[in-house]
Write an enzyme that holds these catalytic residues in place. Structure first.
Site, PDB file in Angstrom:
ATOM      1  CE  LYS A  45      -3.462  -1.104  -0.532  1.00 52.12           C
ATOM      2  NZ  LYS A  45      -3.916  -1.883  -1.747  1.00 52.12           N
ATOM      3  CG  HIS A 107       4.088  -6.068  -1.319  1.00 49.09           C
ATOM      4  ND1 HIS A 107       4.239  -4.776  -1.763  1.00 49.09           N
ATOM      5  CD2 HIS A 107       2.824  -6.424  -1.654  1.00 49.09           C
ATOM      6  CE1 HIS A 107       3.111  -4.382  -2.352  1.00 49.09           C
ATOM      7  NE2 HIS A 107       2.252  -5.360  -2.307  1.00 49.09           N
ATOM      8  CB  SER A 137      -3.333   2.791   2.422  1.00 48.25           C
ATOM      9  OG  SER A 137      -3.611   2.224   1.172  1.00 48.25           O
TER      10      SER A 137
HETATM   11  S1  PPS Z   1      -0.717  -2.901  -3.216  1.00 46.30           S
HETATM   12  O1  PPS Z   1      -1.978  -3.688  -3.024  1.00 46.30           O
HETATM   13  O2  PPS Z   1       0.205  -3.095  -2.086  1.00 46.30           O
HETATM   14  O3  PPS Z   1      -0.087  -3.159  -4.498  1.00 46.30           O
HETATM   15  O4  PPS Z   1      -1.213  -1.390  -3.171  1.00 46.30           O
HETATM   16  P1  PPS Z   1      -0.361  -0.132  -3.668  1.00 46.30           P
HETATM   17  O5  PPS Z   1      -0.572   0.063  -5.100  1.00 46.30           O
HETATM   18  O6  PPS Z   1       1.030  -0.210  -3.160  1.00 46.30           O
HETATM   19  O7  PPS Z   1      -1.040   1.057  -2.850  1.00 46.30           O
HETATM   20  C1  PPS Z   1      -2.372   1.457  -3.034  1.00 46.30           C
HETATM   21  C2  PPS Z   1      -2.450   2.888  -2.553  1.00 46.30           C
HETATM   22  O8  PPS Z   1      -1.831   3.733  -3.546  1.00 46.30           O
HETATM   23  C3  PPS Z   1      -2.793   4.684  -3.983  1.00 46.30           C
HETATM   24  N1  PPS Z   1      -2.568   5.038  -5.384  1.00 46.30           N
HETATM   25  C4  PPS Z   1      -2.399   6.295  -5.813  1.00 46.30           C
HETATM   26  N2  PPS Z   1      -2.316   7.450  -5.124  1.00 46.30           N
HETATM   27  C5  PPS Z   1      -2.164   8.599  -5.860  1.00 46.30           C
HETATM   28  N3  PPS Z   1      -2.095   8.618  -7.209  1.00 46.30           N
HETATM   29  C6  PPS Z   1      -2.174   7.475  -7.925  1.00 46.30           C
HETATM   30  N4  PPS Z   1      -2.113   7.515  -9.241  1.00 46.30           N
HETATM   31  C7  PPS Z   1      -2.319   6.249  -7.212  1.00 46.30           C
HETATM   32  N5  PPS Z   1      -2.418   4.948  -7.587  1.00 46.30           N
HETATM   33  C8  PPS Z   1      -2.575   4.236  -6.475  1.00 46.30           C
HETATM   34  C9  PPS Z   1      -4.131   3.972  -3.770  1.00 46.30           C
HETATM   35  O9  PPS Z   1      -5.211   4.869  -3.808  1.00 46.30           O
HETATM   36  C10 PPS Z   1      -3.894   3.377  -2.387  1.00 46.30           C
HETATM   37  O10 PPS Z   1      -3.835   4.369  -1.365  1.00 46.30           O
HETATM   38  P2  PPS Z   1      -5.089   4.828  -0.485  1.00 46.30           P
HETATM   39  O11 PPS Z   1      -4.525   5.771   0.541  1.00 46.30           O
HETATM   40  O12 PPS Z   1      -5.668   3.603   0.145  1.00 46.30           O
HETATM   41  O13 PPS Z   1      -6.026   5.515  -1.412  1.00 46.30           O
END
Ligand code: PPS
Length: 292
Positions: A45, A107, A137
């Protein structure tokens, strides 16, 4: 697809893990990396999908429009250690990838990365996100998928996260471990979710310089537009809507995408307890921003 039972946590060589990430351990540890593979590593996340899609568009944005519309990010950038029931195994997806370079997501804490990545001196990108937003998150993600252990309520989850009793273990150990690795492994580009949020163009420039890429101004504009939060949230190839076993009515995968959302979750007492613990555990040379 029927939802599997939530997996149990267990201590795996000192890191809390579940069978979803250790179930293919021998094949994972003997995975054969190629010298041009690019490993995208994060604590869960922390912005994995965001950076994965940036890289995918930088390298392969020019490929067929068909690919852009039909191949989900989970197939473009396989999750190396994953073994989710009824779904392709991460190492096998990575082995079958036809793109060059192969973009691979993990991860894993740094000490668990398969040794061939180091032997081939592969490029690696680590994305760190401030622990407070990362915790929030991860909490909502654990609520929305039975692929993770039951998170309990926020108060309970807060304690589990601080104790590192969540899949992939302590946020502190993870981030500190990768941060320290960068001192001895120059092919590791360390980046921060907050920087990406503050100035995506600047961070893409740094990534390109690390990767030796020189996109045209037009290509860069296209990447910038494709990786905006709203674009990715509305794109079925990046919003995980094609991935089974996620309960979008509980919480979307692309949830808020903000820096500072922790403020709507942490009580004053939790914030104080967290800050106290943070000071003791964080590498003093590592500075993460909880607001921008
Ligand atoms: S995972 O399941 O571990 O692969 O998730 P991961 O992609 O690492 O993290 C998901 C969070 O990243 C946010 N996210 C973004 N934030 C801003 N801009 C963009 N383009 C973007 N893409 C993914 C996503 O909304 C999750 O964060 P939260 O705070 O839950 O919204």
């Amino acid at each position: 697809m029927e939802s599997p039972a939530r997996p149990a946590l267990f201590d795996f060589h000192g890191v809390w893990m579940t069978c979803r990430y250790t179930g293919n351990w021998d094949a994972l540890q003997t995975f054969q990396a190629r010298p041009d593979d690019i490993l995208i590593a994060t604590y869960p996340k922390a912005g994995t999908t965001w950076v994965s899609y940036i890289l995918d568009l930088l390298y392969f944005g020019h490929l067929s429009p068909e690919r852009q519309k039909t191949v989900p990010i989970t197939e473009r950038v396989p999750f190396l250690e994953v073994t989710n029931p009824g779904l392709p195994i991460g190492t096998e997806l990575a082995e079958k990838l036809l793109t060059t370079p192969r973009l691979i997501k993990t991860h894993l804490p740094v000490q668990f990365v398969p040794k061939s990545f180091w032997e081939h001196n592969c490029r690696m990108i680590y994305v760190a996100r401030n622990a407070k937003d990362n915790m929030v998150s991860y909490f909502h993600f654990a609520r929305m998928t039975d692929l993770l252990p039951e998170p309990g309520d926020w108060t309970c989850y807060f304690q589990s996260f601080l104790a590192g009793k969540v899949p992939f273990g302590s946020w502190f150990d993870h981030v500190n471990g990768w941060w320290r690795k960068r001192r001895t492994y120059p092919k590791l580009h360390f980046m921060f979710y907050e920087d990406l949020s503050e100035d995506t163009g600047r961070e893409i420039d740094k990534l390109c310089s690390f990767l030796g890429l020189s996109p045209s101004a037009e290509e860069k504009t296209e990447v910038m537009s494709g990786v905006k939060f709203d674009s990715m949230r509305n794109n079925a190839m990046t919003n995980y809507s094609t991935y089974p076993l996620m309960k979008f009515d509980v919480s979307p995968f692309m949830r808020k995408g903000q820096v500072g959302d922790w403020k709507s979750h942490f009580t004053v007492a939790q914030d104080e307890e967290f800050d106290e613990d943070y000071k003791k555990k964080i590498d003093p040379t590592l500075h993460l921003r909880t607001e921008i």
